[in-house]
Write a protein that holds these residues in place. Structure first.
Motif, PDB file in Angstrom:
ATOM      1  N   MET A 186      21.139  49.601  33.661  1.00  0.00           N
ATOM      2  CA  MET A 186      20.930  49.687  32.221  1.00  0.00           C
ATOM      3  C   MET A 186      21.869  48.734  31.488  1.00  0.00           C
ATOM      4  O   MET A 186      21.453  47.990  30.592  1.00  0.00           O
ATOM      5  CB  MET A 186      21.150  51.129  31.738  1.00  0.00           C
ATOM      6  CG  MET A 186      20.115  52.125  32.222  1.00  0.00           C
ATOM      7  SD  MET A 186      20.516  53.813  31.663  1.00  0.00           S
ATOM      8  CE  MET A 186      19.523  54.793  32.797  1.00  0.00           C
ATOM      9  N   ARG A 187      23.132  48.737  31.858  1.00  0.00           N
ATOM     10  CA  ARG A 187      24.134  47.886  31.171  1.00  0.00           C
ATOM     11  C   ARG A 187      23.857  46.409  31.400  1.00  0.00           C
ATOM     12  O   ARG A 187      24.035  45.586  30.487  1.00  0.00           O
ATOM     13  CB  ARG A 187      25.532  48.239  31.675  1.00  0.00           C
ATOM     14  CG  ARG A 187      26.000  49.602  31.258  1.00  0.00           C
ATOM     15  CD  ARG A 187      26.404  49.683  29.805  1.00  0.00           C
ATOM     16  NE  ARG A 187      27.791  49.269  29.627  1.00  0.00           N
ATOM     17  CZ  ARG A 187      28.473  49.399  28.498  1.00  0.00           C
ATOM     18  NH1 ARG A 187      27.885  49.929  27.435  1.00  0.00           N
ATOM     19  NH2 ARG A 187      29.717  49.008  28.403  1.00  0.00           N
ATOM     20  N   GLY A 196      18.776  54.386  27.381  1.00  0.00           N
ATOM     21  CA  GLY A 196      18.346  54.974  28.641  1.00  0.00           C
ATOM     22  C   GLY A 196      18.658  56.461  28.701  1.00  0.00           C
ATOM     23  O   GLY A 196      19.319  57.017  27.808  1.00  0.00           O
ATOM     24  N   ILE A 207      23.264  55.748  25.746  1.00  0.00           N
ATOM     25  CA  ILE A 207      22.564  56.307  26.904  1.00  0.00           C
ATOM     26  C   ILE A 207      22.856  57.803  26.938  1.00  0.00           C
ATOM     27  O   ILE A 207      23.997  58.232  26.803  1.00  0.00           O
ATOM     28  CB  ILE A 207      23.034  55.640  28.210  1.00  0.00           C
ATOM     29  CG1 ILE A 207      22.654  54.154  28.207  1.00  0.00           C
ATOM     30  CG2 ILE A 207      22.449  56.343  29.422  1.00  0.00           C
ATOM     31  CD1 ILE A 207      23.298  53.352  29.318  1.00  0.00           C
ATOM     32  N   ARG A 252       8.036  51.499  30.724  1.00  0.00           N
ATOM     33  CA  ARG A 252       9.428  51.443  31.165  1.00  0.00           C
ATOM     34  C   ARG A 252       9.595  52.139  32.516  1.00  0.00           C
ATOM     35  O   ARG A 252       8.708  52.848  32.984  1.00  0.00           O
ATOM     36  CB  ARG A 252      10.342  52.036  30.087  1.00  0.00           C
ATOM     37  CG  ARG A 252      10.219  51.234  28.784  1.00  0.00           C
ATOM     38  CD  ARG A 252      11.130  51.707  27.706  1.00  0.00           C
ATOM     39  NE  ARG A 252      12.531  51.374  27.997  1.00  0.00           N
ATOM     40  CZ  ARG A 252      13.544  51.678  27.173  1.00  0.00           C
ATOM     41  NH1 ARG A 252      13.303  52.326  26.042  1.00  0.00           N
ATOM     42  NH2 ARG A 252      14.772  51.336  27.478  1.00  0.00           N
ATOM     43  N   ASP A 287      15.347  52.503  33.584  1.00  0.00           N
ATOM     44  CA  ASP A 287      15.592  52.942  32.206  1.00  0.00           C
ATOM     45  C   ASP A 287      15.844  54.448  32.137  1.00  0.00           C
ATOM     46  O   ASP A 287      16.546  54.923  31.248  1.00  0.00           O
ATOM     47  CB  ASP A 287      14.387  52.609  31.322  1.00  0.00           C
ATOM     48  CG  ASP A 287      14.103  51.121  31.255  1.00  0.00           C
ATOM     49  OD1 ASP A 287      14.980  50.379  30.775  1.00  0.00           O
ATOM     50  OD2 ASP A 287      13.015  50.695  31.681  1.00  0.00           O
ATOM     51  N   VAL A 311      20.343  47.831  28.025  1.00  0.00           N
ATOM     52  CA  VAL A 311      19.550  49.013  27.682  1.00  0.00           C
ATOM     53  C   VAL A 311      20.511  50.073  27.153  1.00  0.00           C
ATOM     54  O   VAL A 311      21.342  50.585  27.899  1.00  0.00           O
ATOM     55  CB  VAL A 311      18.782  49.545  28.910  1.00  0.00           C
ATOM     56  CG1 VAL A 311      18.134  50.895  28.594  1.00  0.00           C
ATOM     57  CG2 VAL A 311      17.732  48.544  29.358  1.00  0.00           C
TER      58      VAL A 311
END
Length: 254
Positions: free
Chosen positions: A131-132, A139, A187, A7, A87, A136
């Motif tokens: 991430m969004r 994260g 997250i 990652r 990530d 993810v």
């Protein structure tokens, strides 16, 4: 660290000190690390060493002046196009000048705020976006804060603006946690607040003679100690929110 293998982690300030050691540790543990800094040559040298040592992961150097929002945004576009997205974001870059509140130079103040606060906020925002976009939800955003974000040392006036920026990082960490929770996101955000670390921070502020004298007063933390804290935080179970780790040399007074 198995779940982070392969990652993508962004580490700012990766040319030296805590940033460089963190980039090294994450790459050694199998991550695809983007190390950014103004001195990209030293990051490339570290990347080459990791490659020759058969590291499980890889370090990709990116030249980026964090005082420039355009360069930060361009860096995130490069990360997206080449690696998919971030990530883990480790906001390690930080600096100070001799710039007291009553006599400091405006440009020095501005640079401290731009790197310690604005760049941290921009990198956090852009990392979260990536991430969004990729759904993810596990994260991690890590701010390298300071014990200066929790106290004001009496008599050390040269650092007062730096202290102000680190107090802001303390507040931003909690604000970010609340915003993520409000979005029902998993997250995580963590601040790591080191005391005195054996880096070039003081050398750049005061020059080698004064800095080395300061470093000789007692055994300081090493950059590897803080990189170990980053690894510890990332290894914690996904339901565990480590909010702020304060890590001091055992002989440090405040």
């Amino acid at each position: 660290m198995e779940r982070w293998a392969g990652r993508v982690a962004l580490v700012t300030g990766a040319s030296s000190g805590v940033g460089a050691e963190t980039a090294k540790v994450l790459a050694e543990n199998g991550m695809c690390v983007i190390g950014c800094g103004r001195n990209v040559t030293s990051i490339q040298e570290l990347a080459d060493k990791l490659k020759s040592s058969s590291s499980k992961g890889v370090l990709h150097p990116v030249k980026c002046d964090l005082r420039s929002e355009k360069q930060i945004l361009d860096m995130f576009e490069e990360i997206k196009s080449k690696h998919g997205g971030v990530d883990v974001c480790v906001n390690s870059a930080g600096l100070s000048h001799v710039a007291p509140l009553l006599s400091g130079e405006t440009e020095k103040w501005r640079e401290i705020i731009d790197v310690n606060v604005m760049a941290l906020c921009i990198c956090t925002r852009e990392a979260f976006k990536q991430m969004r976009e990729r759904n993810v939800d596990d994260g991690h955003i890590i701010h390298i804060n300071s014990t200066s974000g929790h106290r004001v040392a009496m008599g050390d006036y040269d650092l007062n603006l730096y202290v102000g920026t680190k107090h802001m990082v303390t507040g931003l960490t909690e604000g970010l946690r609340q915003e993520l929770r409000g979005l029902k996101s998993h997250i995580r955000v963590t601040a790591i607040s080191p005391g005195n670390v054996n880096t070039m921070f003081a050398n750049r502020m005061y020059g080698d003679e004064i800095a080395e004298k300061m470093k000789s007063e007692y055994k300081l933390l090493e950059s590897s100690d803080i990189a170990d804290m980053v690894k510890y935080v990332l290894q914690s179970p996904p339901h565990v929110q480590i909010h702020d780790l304060i890590v001091r040399p055992i002989e440090q007074e405040t």
